[in-house]
Scaffold this motif. Structure first.
Motif, PDB file in Angstrom:
ATOM      1  N   GLU A  68       0.835  -1.212   0.000  1.00 45.43           N
ATOM      2  CA  GLU A  68       0.000   0.000   0.000  1.00 45.43           C
ATOM      3  C   GLU A  68       0.866   1.256   0.000  1.00 45.43           C
ATOM      4  O   GLU A  68       0.547   2.258  -0.652  1.00 45.43           O
ATOM      5  CB  GLU A  68      -0.924  -0.015   1.214  1.00 45.43           C
ATOM      6  CG  GLU A  68      -2.010  -1.079   1.172  1.00 45.43           C
ATOM      7  CD  GLU A  68      -2.979  -0.862   0.017  1.00 45.43           C
ATOM      8  OE1 GLU A  68      -3.209   0.322  -0.347  1.00 45.43           O
ATOM      9  OE2 GLU A  68      -3.482  -1.853  -0.516  1.00 45.43           O
ATOM     10  N   LYS A  69       1.958   1.192   0.713  1.00 45.84           N
ATOM     11  CA  LYS A  69       2.857   2.349   0.748  1.00 45.84           C
ATOM     12  C   LYS A  69       3.460   2.613  -0.625  1.00 45.84           C
ATOM     13  O   LYS A  69       3.521   3.766  -1.094  1.00 45.84           O
ATOM     14  CB  LYS A  69       3.961   2.070   1.769  1.00 45.84           C
ATOM     15  CG  LYS A  69       4.965   3.193   1.895  1.00 45.84           C
ATOM     16  CD  LYS A  69       6.041   2.838   2.914  1.00 45.84           C
ATOM     17  CE  LYS A  69       7.082   3.963   3.002  1.00 45.84           C
ATOM     18  NZ  LYS A  69       8.146   3.626   3.962  1.00 45.84           N
ATOM     19  N   LYS A 120       2.203   1.644  -3.472  1.00 40.22           N
ATOM     20  CA  LYS A 120       1.109   2.081  -4.347  1.00 40.22           C
ATOM     21  C   LYS A 120       0.803   3.567  -4.142  1.00 40.22           C
ATOM     22  O   LYS A 120       0.616   4.327  -5.108  1.00 40.22           O
ATOM     23  CB  LYS A 120      -0.125   1.234  -4.062  1.00 40.22           C
ATOM     24  CG  LYS A 120      -1.319   1.550  -4.953  1.00 40.22           C
ATOM     25  CD  LYS A 120      -2.469   0.635  -4.619  1.00 40.22           C
ATOM     26  CE  LYS A 120      -3.692   0.970  -5.481  1.00 40.22           C
ATOM     27  NZ  LYS A 120      -4.849   0.106  -5.146  1.00 40.22           N
ATOM     28  N   ALA A 121       0.746   3.957  -2.868  1.00 40.70           N
ATOM     29  CA  ALA A 121       0.473   5.372  -2.570  1.00 40.70           C
ATOM     30  C   ALA A 121       1.581   6.257  -3.113  1.00 40.70           C
ATOM     31  O   ALA A 121       1.316   7.343  -3.677  1.00 40.70           O
ATOM     32  CB  ALA A 121       0.326   5.558  -1.068  1.00 40.70           C
ATOM     33  N   GLU A 122       2.830   5.800  -2.972  1.00 42.66           N
ATOM     34  CA  GLU A 122       3.939   6.587  -3.506  1.00 42.66           C
ATOM     35  C   GLU A 122       3.865   6.671  -5.025  1.00 42.66           C
ATOM     36  O   GLU A 122       4.156   7.738  -5.624  1.00 42.66           O
ATOM     37  CB  GLU A 122       5.261   5.959  -3.088  1.00 42.66           C
ATOM     38  CG  GLU A 122       5.558   6.078  -1.593  1.00 42.66           C
ATOM     39  CD  GLU A 122       6.820   5.348  -1.189  1.00 42.66           C
ATOM     40  OE1 GLU A 122       7.373   4.620  -2.048  1.00 42.66           O
ATOM     41  OE2 GLU A 122       7.262   5.494  -0.025  1.00 42.66           O
ATOM     42  N   GLU A 159       1.059   6.503  -6.866  1.00 45.32           N
ATOM     43  CA  GLU A 159      -0.035   7.407  -7.220  1.00 45.32           C
ATOM     44  C   GLU A 159       0.357   8.863  -6.987  1.00 45.32           C
ATOM     45  O   GLU A 159       0.011   9.758  -7.783  1.00 45.32           O
ATOM     46  CB  GLU A 159      -1.272   7.047  -6.399  1.00 45.32           C
ATOM     47  CG  GLU A 159      -1.897   5.712  -6.795  1.00 45.32           C
ATOM     48  CD  GLU A 159      -3.088   5.350  -5.929  1.00 45.32           C
ATOM     49  OE1 GLU A 159      -3.284   6.035  -4.897  1.00 45.32           O
ATOM     50  OE2 GLU A 159      -3.814   4.381  -6.276  1.00 45.32           O
ATOM     51  N   ALA A 160       1.091   9.075  -5.892  1.00 42.26           N
ATOM     52  CA  ALA A 160       1.556  10.443  -5.635  1.00 42.26           C
ATOM     53  C   ALA A 160       2.496  10.906  -6.731  1.00 42.26           C
ATOM     54  O   ALA A 160       2.434  12.070  -7.187  1.00 42.26           O
ATOM     55  CB  ALA A 160       2.231  10.490  -4.271  1.00 42.26           C
ATOM     56  N   ARG A 161       3.367  10.012  -7.171  1.00 41.61           N
ATOM     57  CA  ARG A 161       4.298  10.372  -8.263  1.00 41.61           C
ATOM     58  C   ARG A 161       3.532  10.634  -9.545  1.00 41.61           C
ATOM     59  O   ARG A 161       3.856  11.570 -10.307  1.00 41.61           O
ATOM     60  CB  ARG A 161       5.290   9.222  -8.449  1.00 41.61           C
ATOM     61  CG  ARG A 161       6.315   9.452  -9.544  1.00 41.61           C
ATOM     62  CD  ARG A 161       7.155  10.659  -9.259  1.00 41.61           C
ATOM     63  NE  ARG A 161       8.140  10.881 -10.294  1.00 41.61           N
ATOM     64  CZ  ARG A 161       8.740  12.041 -10.514  1.00 41.61           C
ATOM     65  NH1 ARG A 161       8.451  13.109  -9.744  1.00 41.61           N
ATOM     66  NH2 ARG A 161       9.659  12.169 -11.464  1.00 41.61           N
TER      67      ARG A 161
END
Length: 292
Positions: free
Chosen positions: A230-231, A233-235, A237-239
């Motif tokens: 999840e971390k 994935k979140a990184e 999506e943020a990128r």
């Protein structure tokens, strides 16, 4: 007839001479494994211990030979009761020799049979005294020689008055009476089954501990992996959002991005047999297709 009588007389004379030589022979030959006791008027006057020849007085003195080596006597099996009231059958033997031949002769008349009777009584009493003060389990575990040593030491100098020295008392067989064997075997089987059940229960308990610990470790590992995913994935999506933001903030990049997006949308809409599209003249796709 006269010749036969003469021959018989000669035979008798030779026999008398031979007996006289044997009786009157003063030579005494002592072997390495024996004592020679010189007896005169029923009393021992000399003991020959060293091997070799010696002399005696014919007619007045006689010779008694006594063994001078270690002997093994097999004793009769006997039943004894242990400290914890268990009956056991003991089959043993004794290693002994004659240390004082004069006492041996005077007390036992140099009879090995009488000596073995005395030995049997002394050894039995020692075995009974030792085993009656010892539990059955200790008796069984003491078969490495310790029990035999205690039995021998317990005899002490009981046979000194007979001129006998005891080196060791060994047990050939130390067992239960036949009448008790079956019940004892059944009790032993029951005890072993209880021990096996205890081992099984302990094994099952340890297995459950290991299984629970393993399940806990697996769950923690999966949870950690999911959190890491999840971390990431979140990184990502943020990128991705950062890239979009950068593209829209740059006018040249924004126009190109809109152009590419419009082409993708056009390509997606032209799938299938129907290749006709209706567009507003102010739409981005219309401007692209018209070349404006």
């Amino acid at each position: 007839m006269g010749a036969l009588t003469k021959f018989t007389r000669n035979i008798v004379i030779l026999a008398v001479i031979a007996v006289a030589v044997l009786v009157c022979n003063p030579l005494v030959v002592t072997k390495a494994n024996e004592y020679s006791l010189i007896i005169q008027f029923g009393k021992v006057v000399r003991v020959e211990e060293d091997p070799g020849p010696s002399l005696r007085i014919p007619f007045l003195q006689s010779v008694q030979k006594i063994p001078k080596y270690k002997m093994i006597s097999d004793l009769y099996p006997s039943d004894v009761t242990t400290k914890d009231k268990k009956v056991m059958t003991v089959d043993s033997f004794v290693i002994w020799d004659i240390e004082d031949p004069v006492k041996y002769l005077s007390s036992l008349n140099a009879s090995k049979e009488k000596a073995e009777v005395r030995l049997g009584n002394v050894v039995y009493n020692s075995i009974k005294n030792v085993l009656s003060s010892t539990n059955q389990a200790d008796i069984i575990s003491g078969r490495d020689g310790e029990l035999a040593k205690i039995i021998t030491e317990n005899i002490g100098n009981s046979m000194d008055s007979y001129g006998i020295h005891i080196y060791a008392v060994e047990t050939k067989k130390l067992d239960l009476p036949d009448s008790n064997k079956e019940s004892v075997y059944q009790r032993m089987i029951s005890e072993r089954n209880n021990i096996a059940a205890q081992y099984t229960a302990d094994g099952d308990y340890q297995s459950s501990l290991i299984k629970n610990e393993t399940d806990k470790t697996v769950k923690e590992t999966i949870a950690k992996a999911n959190a890491e995913a999840e971390k990431v994935k979140a990184e990502g999506e943020a990128r991705y959002m950062q890239i979009l933001s950068d593209a829209y903030n740059d006018e040249a990049k924004a126009d190109f991005y809109n152009y590419v997006r419009s082409l993708d949308a056009l390509k997606a809409s032209l799938k299938g047999d129907n290749k006709t599209i209706i567009l507003n003249q102010d739409s981005e796709l219309a401007r692209i297709l018209s070349g404006n």
